[in-house]
Write a protein that holds these residues in place. Sequence first.
Motif, PDB file in Angstrom:
ATOM      1  N   LYS A   4       0.777  -1.241   0.051  1.00  0.00           N
ATOM      2  CA  LYS A   4      -0.034  -0.116   0.055  1.00  0.00           C
ATOM      3  C   LYS A   4       0.816   1.211   0.076  1.00  0.00           C
ATOM      4  O   LYS A   4       1.773   1.377   0.720  1.00  0.00           O
ATOM      5  CB  LYS A   4      -0.894   0.032   1.208  1.00  0.00           C
ATOM      6  CG  LYS A   4      -1.793   1.126   1.288  1.00  0.00           C
ATOM      7  CD  LYS A   4      -2.714   0.906   2.536  1.00  0.00           C
ATOM      8  CE  LYS A   4      -3.634   1.939   2.877  1.00  0.00           C
ATOM      9  NZ  LYS A   4      -4.435   2.010   3.968  1.00  0.00           N
ATOM     10  N   CYS A   5       0.426   2.282  -0.813  1.00  0.00           N
ATOM     11  CA  CYS A   5       1.238   3.525  -0.840  1.00  0.00           C
ATOM     12  C   CYS A   5       1.089   4.256   0.432  1.00  0.00           C
ATOM     13  O   CYS A   5      -0.116   4.228   0.862  1.00  0.00           O
ATOM     14  CB  CYS A   5       0.960   4.356  -2.154  1.00  0.00           C
ATOM     15  SG  CYS A   5       1.632   5.743  -2.151  1.00  0.00           S
ATOM     16  N   ASN A   7       1.290   7.508   0.700  1.00  0.00           N
ATOM     17  CA  ASN A   7       0.714   8.664   0.536  1.00  0.00           C
ATOM     18  C   ASN A   7      -0.725   8.456  -0.231  1.00  0.00           C
ATOM     19  O   ASN A   7      -1.638   9.031   0.499  1.00  0.00           O
ATOM     20  CB  ASN A   7       1.626   9.308  -0.580  1.00  0.00           C
ATOM     21  CG  ASN A   7       1.249  10.522  -1.108  1.00  0.00           C
ATOM     22  OD1 ASN A   7       0.768  11.641  -0.080  1.00  0.00           O
ATOM     23  ND2 ASN A   7       0.949  10.963  -2.270  1.00  0.00           N
ATOM     24  N   CYS A   8      -0.820   8.061  -1.120  1.00  0.00           N
ATOM     25  CA  CYS A   8      -2.115   7.978  -2.020  1.00  0.00           C
ATOM     26  C   CYS A   8      -3.150   6.703  -1.748  1.00  0.00           C
ATOM     27  O   CYS A   8      -4.224   6.529  -1.951  1.00  0.00           O
ATOM     28  CB  CYS A   8      -2.053   8.159  -3.381  1.00  0.00           C
ATOM     29  SG  CYS A   8      -1.622   6.599  -4.154  1.00  0.00           S
ATOM     30  N   TYR A  10      -3.183   3.885  -2.676  1.00  0.00           N
ATOM     31  CA  TYR A  10      -3.205   2.909  -3.735  1.00  0.00           C
ATOM     32  C   TYR A  10      -2.706   1.588  -3.258  1.00  0.00           C
ATOM     33  O   TYR A  10      -1.591   1.319  -2.457  1.00  0.00           O
ATOM     34  CB  TYR A  10      -2.812   3.283  -5.135  1.00  0.00           C
ATOM     35  CG  TYR A  10      -3.224   2.658  -6.262  1.00  0.00           C
ATOM     36  CD1 TYR A  10      -4.549   3.025  -6.784  1.00  0.00           C
ATOM     37  CD2 TYR A  10      -2.492   1.574  -6.919  1.00  0.00           C
ATOM     38  CE1 TYR A  10      -4.772   2.522  -7.867  1.00  0.00           C
ATOM     39  CE2 TYR A  10      -3.091   0.930  -7.842  1.00  0.00           C
ATOM     40  CZ  TYR A  10      -4.225   1.648  -8.343  1.00  0.00           C
ATOM     41  OH  TYR A  10      -4.879   0.720  -9.644  1.00  0.00           O
ATOM     42  N   LEU A  20       8.038   1.599  -5.728  1.00  0.00           N
ATOM     43  CA  LEU A  20       7.597   2.769  -5.484  1.00  0.00           C
ATOM     44  C   LEU A  20       6.093   2.708  -6.126  1.00  0.00           C
ATOM     45  O   LEU A  20       5.902   2.157  -6.882  1.00  0.00           O
ATOM     46  CB  LEU A  20       8.428   4.228  -6.035  1.00  0.00           C
ATOM     47  CG  LEU A  20       9.728   4.399  -5.397  1.00  0.00           C
ATOM     48  CD1 LEU A  20      10.509   5.295  -6.083  1.00  0.00           C
ATOM     49  CD2 LEU A  20       9.512   4.671  -3.958  1.00  0.00           C
ATOM     50  N   CYS A  21       5.209   3.735  -5.304  1.00  0.00           N
ATOM     51  CA  CYS A  21       3.869   3.625  -6.075  1.00  0.00           C
ATOM     52  C   CYS A  21       3.886   4.109  -7.666  1.00  0.00           C
ATOM     53  O   CYS A  21       4.561   5.071  -7.810  1.00  0.00           O
ATOM     54  CB  CYS A  21       3.221   4.806  -5.235  1.00  0.00           C
ATOM     55  SG  CYS A  21       1.355   4.840  -5.661  1.00  0.00           S
ATOM     56  N   CYS A  24       2.057   7.778  -7.686  1.00  0.00           N
ATOM     57  CA  CYS A  24       2.264   9.084  -7.166  1.00  0.00           C
ATOM     58  C   CYS A  24       3.994   9.012  -6.815  1.00  0.00           C
ATOM     59  O   CYS A  24       4.654   9.728  -6.142  1.00  0.00           O
ATOM     60  CB  CYS A  24       1.698   9.589  -5.710  1.00  0.00           C
ATOM     61  SG  CYS A  24       2.090   8.548  -4.454  1.00  0.00           S
ATOM     62  N   ASN A  25       4.503   8.079  -7.072  1.00  0.00           N
ATOM     63  CA  ASN A  25       6.234   7.614  -6.792  1.00  0.00           C
ATOM     64  C   ASN A  25       6.393   7.673  -5.502  1.00  0.00           C
ATOM     65  O   ASN A  25       7.762   7.824  -5.113  1.00  0.00           O
ATOM     66  CB  ASN A  25       6.834   8.845  -7.664  1.00  0.00           C
ATOM     67  CG  ASN A  25       8.074   8.327  -8.239  1.00  0.00           C
ATOM     68  OD1 ASN A  25       8.164   6.855  -8.418  1.00  0.00           O
ATOM     69  ND2 ASN A  25       9.223   9.011  -8.207  1.00  0.00           N
ATOM     70  N   ASP A  26       5.362   7.473  -4.436  1.00  0.00           N
ATOM     71  CA  ASP A  26       6.028   7.660  -2.939  1.00  0.00           C
ATOM     72  C   ASP A  26       6.232   6.148  -2.594  1.00  0.00           C
ATOM     73  O   ASP A  26       6.048   5.125  -3.157  1.00  0.00           O
ATOM     74  CB  ASP A  26       4.830   8.291  -2.131  1.00  0.00           C
ATOM     75  CG  ASP A  26       5.457   8.946  -1.169  1.00  0.00           C
ATOM     76  OD1 ASP A  26       6.349   8.566  -0.581  1.00  0.00           O
ATOM     77  OD2 ASP A  26       4.953   9.868  -0.938  1.00  0.00           O
ATOM     78  N   LEU A  28       6.273   2.531  -0.507  1.00  0.00           N
ATOM     79  CA  LEU A  28       5.001   1.477  -0.412  1.00  0.00           C
ATOM     80  C   LEU A  28       5.319   0.929   1.063  1.00  0.00           C
ATOM     81  O   LEU A  28       6.426   0.767   1.668  1.00  0.00           O
ATOM     82  CB  LEU A  28       5.143   0.377  -1.298  1.00  0.00           C
ATOM     83  CG  LEU A  28       5.005   0.930  -2.766  1.00  0.00           C
ATOM     84  CD1 LEU A  28       5.237  -0.276  -3.924  1.00  0.00           C
ATOM     85  CD2 LEU A  28       3.587   1.532  -2.971  1.00  0.00           C
TER      86      LEU A  28
END
Length: 407
Positions: A4-5, A7-8, A10, A20-21, A24-26, A28
């Motif tokens: 799970k990300c 940040n977002c 997802y 990385l997500c 949003c590239n954040d 996991l």
Amino acid sequence: MLLKCINCSYTYDIDKIIYLCEKCNDLLEVVYDLDKIGNKLDSTWKNIPLSVWKYQPLLPIDTNIDRVTLSEGGTRLHRLNKFSSFINIKNLYVKNEGDNPTGSFKDRGMSITVTKAKSLGASIIACASTGNTSASLAAYGARGGMKRIVLIPTGKVAYGKLSQAMVCGAKVIQIESNFDKCLEVIMELSANFPDIYLVNSINPFRIEGQKTLAFEIIDQLGHVPDCIIVPIGNAGNISAIWKGMREFLELGLIDKLPRMIGVQAEGSSPVVSAFKAKKMEATKILKPDTIATAIRIGAPASSKKALRAIYDSKGYAERVSDKEILEGQMNLAKLEGIFVEPASASPIAALKKLIRKGIISSDDEVVCIATGNGLKDPDVVTNFLKKPLEVKADLTSIKNVIDDEME
Ligand SMILES: *Cc1c(COP(=O)(O)O)cnc(C)c1O
Ligand SMILES: [Zn+2]
């Protein structure tokens, strides 16, 4: 179980090779259905000897998967005696991660991640490293029979660590730059060549293995300490310990949480700067510098997770000078017989300042994480010590010297 990300939010399948997500590239993280897991933690579980794999129900590896293991975890938790009165903290402990198979906490996450990589069919594992990750990757890659690639920066790399990586058969590639650049390059490499599996701590499976540090502290103490002090480099470990604590709380295995205190070296302290400025993310430092090479990192990949751990736990972040690190390292060895590497001494080195500032009190129960063994990087301290005495091989000369030195 999902990825799970942070940040977002997802989510991704747990078997998807992703670091990385995609939205949003954040960062996991692995999330569990803790209600289901709770049922598996019956009373027999309590009696299993300490090790990373004791906590299998809380790890992202099914019981039917072949483990790549060297018996990691189960490290000693030492209560300090002389040092604690010297520093005036009644209940002070050191969790000595130097006890791990390759001599650092990195083995906890490496066992889980290499096991996962192998089960997904990966044949090449790779990382960027200041030393200990490469030593661990090389050993576990050898154990798992996989090709292993290591990117290290030029300049100061502790020879103890480098030799471990080379002896265990990793292809060691030195990049003309610092750790941060190595990480950038290896991430690009694994994005471009899907057969290269990335095992740096942005890989969420690393964090899963490392969170067992938290579980072991609870098991060894029998309760939750007031604070846990952790060196911060790439910021994975403090995030992992905090995740472990939160999961134990959610499962009802503990009823409070410790304060998380992160320590960095003065010349390499982007997370501390972010904390002091009340920011949620660290700003990159271009030329990080410290004798503690394991935490000489200017752009910590997991700084967001680490800062959340610090804020959410009502913790703190502090920096220490190289001189304070050396003093801490020597005092711990001289007073307690525990020889750790420079980065691992940073929590010990920070204690005085933390007490003076009222961040910890002498009644607090404090656990310092000694992240790696002193033999990995002996040169740093020995350069500051007197050379061994040289005397003739006769008893009188030797006795004279003994009387001198003991005074
Ligand atoms: C990797 C390492 C650290 C830093 O841990 P992070 O998870 O990168 O913050 C500290 N000390 C030692 C000895 C290490 O090997
Ligand atoms: Zn996202």
